[in-house]
Design a protein around this motif. Sequence first.
Motif, PDB file in Angstrom:
ATOM      1  N   GLU A  35       0.772  -1.164  -0.211  1.00 59.50           N
ATOM      2  CA  GLU A  35      -0.116   0.193  -0.063  1.00 59.50           C
ATOM      3  C   GLU A  35       1.003   1.235   0.077  1.00 59.50           C
ATOM      4  O   GLU A  35       1.726   1.487   0.560  1.00 59.50           O
ATOM      5  CB  GLU A  35      -0.940   0.140   1.207  1.00 59.50           C
ATOM      6  CG  GLU A  35      -1.922  -1.098   1.285  1.00 59.50           C
ATOM      7  CD  GLU A  35      -3.235  -0.729   0.301  1.00 59.50           C
ATOM      8  OE1 GLU A  35      -3.278   0.341  -0.357  1.00 59.50           O
ATOM      9  OE2 GLU A  35      -3.799  -1.966   0.156  1.00 59.50           O
ATOM     10  N   TYR A  92       0.524   5.515   0.272  1.00 59.37           N
ATOM     11  CA  TYR A  92      -0.543   6.726   0.852  1.00 59.37           C
ATOM     12  C   TYR A  92       0.043   7.772   0.584  1.00 59.37           C
ATOM     13  O   TYR A  92       1.315   8.021   0.910  1.00 59.37           O
ATOM     14  CB  TYR A  92      -0.979   6.698   2.166  1.00 59.37           C
ATOM     15  CG  TYR A  92      -1.817   5.368   2.471  1.00 59.37           C
ATOM     16  CD1 TYR A  92      -2.958   5.258   2.628  1.00 59.37           C
ATOM     17  CD2 TYR A  92      -1.156   4.261   2.945  1.00 59.37           C
ATOM     18  CE1 TYR A  92      -3.660   4.269   3.015  1.00 59.37           C
ATOM     19  CE2 TYR A  92      -1.765   2.999   3.398  1.00 59.37           C
ATOM     20  CZ  TYR A  92      -3.184   2.954   3.507  1.00 59.37           C
ATOM     21  OH  TYR A  92      -3.899   1.834   3.505  1.00 59.37           O
ATOM     22  N   ASP A 124      -3.333   5.135  -8.896  1.00 62.77           N
ATOM     23  CA  ASP A 124      -4.334   4.361  -8.161  1.00 62.77           C
ATOM     24  C   ASP A 124      -3.669   3.920  -6.830  1.00 62.77           C
ATOM     25  O   ASP A 124      -3.713   2.873  -6.236  1.00 62.77           O
ATOM     26  CB  ASP A 124      -4.619   2.942  -8.924  1.00 62.77           C
ATOM     27  CG  ASP A 124      -5.524   2.089  -8.126  1.00 62.77           C
ATOM     28  OD1 ASP A 124      -6.781   2.771  -7.748  1.00 62.77           O
ATOM     29  OD2 ASP A 124      -5.748   0.769  -8.274  1.00 62.77           O
ATOM     30  N   ASN A 164      -3.711   5.518  -2.556  1.00 62.99           N
ATOM     31  CA  ASN A 164      -4.546   6.259  -1.512  1.00 62.99           C
ATOM     32  C   ASN A 164      -4.114   7.671  -1.304  1.00 62.99           C
ATOM     33  O   ASN A 164      -2.845   7.983  -1.330  1.00 62.99           O
ATOM     34  CB  ASN A 164      -4.749   5.537  -0.483  1.00 62.99           C
ATOM     35  CG  ASN A 164      -5.172   4.101  -0.525  1.00 62.99           C
ATOM     36  OD1 ASN A 164      -6.351   3.882  -0.979  1.00 62.99           O
ATOM     37  ND2 ASN A 164      -4.237   3.129  -0.390  1.00 62.99           N
ATOM     38  N   VAL A 177      -7.313   6.324   8.046  1.00 61.04           N
ATOM     39  CA  VAL A 177      -7.326   5.974   6.696  1.00 61.04           C
ATOM     40  C   VAL A 177      -6.713   4.484   6.722  1.00 61.04           C
ATOM     41  O   VAL A 177      -7.275   3.693   5.765  1.00 61.04           O
ATOM     42  CB  VAL A 177      -6.579   6.961   5.805  1.00 61.04           C
ATOM     43  CG1 VAL A 177      -6.473   6.234   4.276  1.00 61.04           C
ATOM     44  CG2 VAL A 177      -7.239   8.060   5.807  1.00 61.04           C
TER      45      VAL A 177
END
Length: 212
Positions: free
Chosen positions: A134, A136, A171, A173, A209
């Motif tokens: 992930e 961010y 794509d 966050n 988040v």
Amino acid sequence: MKVLLRKLLLSVLMLLVMHQLQAQIKVACIGDSITEGAGIKDEETNYPEYLQILLGQGYKVENFGNSGKTMTDGDQAYLKTKEYKNALAFKPNIVIIMLGTNDTKPDRWPGEDKFYTYYKSFIENFQSLPETQEIYICYPVRAFNNNFRIRESVLKLNIIPAIKLVGRRTDVNIIDLYSPFFDKALLLPDGVHPNEEGARLIASEIFKVIAK
């Protein structure tokens, strides 16, 4: 016999500790002086430290902040720092990026197109790591008083829209750290750097988040 048993127990304990460390989710906090913790009397109270507390022992949060650094190229580019190299070597599972504040300075602002290009390439460097799951990217906190030659107008009208576009096209966050500071100038005593309460607010917004 007792000595042998003690050694055996110690070996088992070490294996358990090593397993726990390997099982931790690694979080890399990348940024400038706001991430590093400048302006806070106790450096242990920067936002990555608070984020570590919120996330708990299942996570290992590391601070890769470097004061004054920019996303774009130049003598202050984050890409040229040891923190950048260390962040890649850390092989993070989660990457949190908050850069762009110093890019607003008159002698460092390259324009929205170049800022977007550098940011997109920066993200792709971490996306290429097999361990990274992930990413961010954060809107920087609001800047008050235009201190340190940091221009609030460029931050609001150029940096944030560029980051929004980067997030949509890669794509990844987006975490909005700009809005929470809209009416909280007191949490940024010098107009740019958060105090302890401001660091806690940043950590809390990021945690909300990630926790989803």
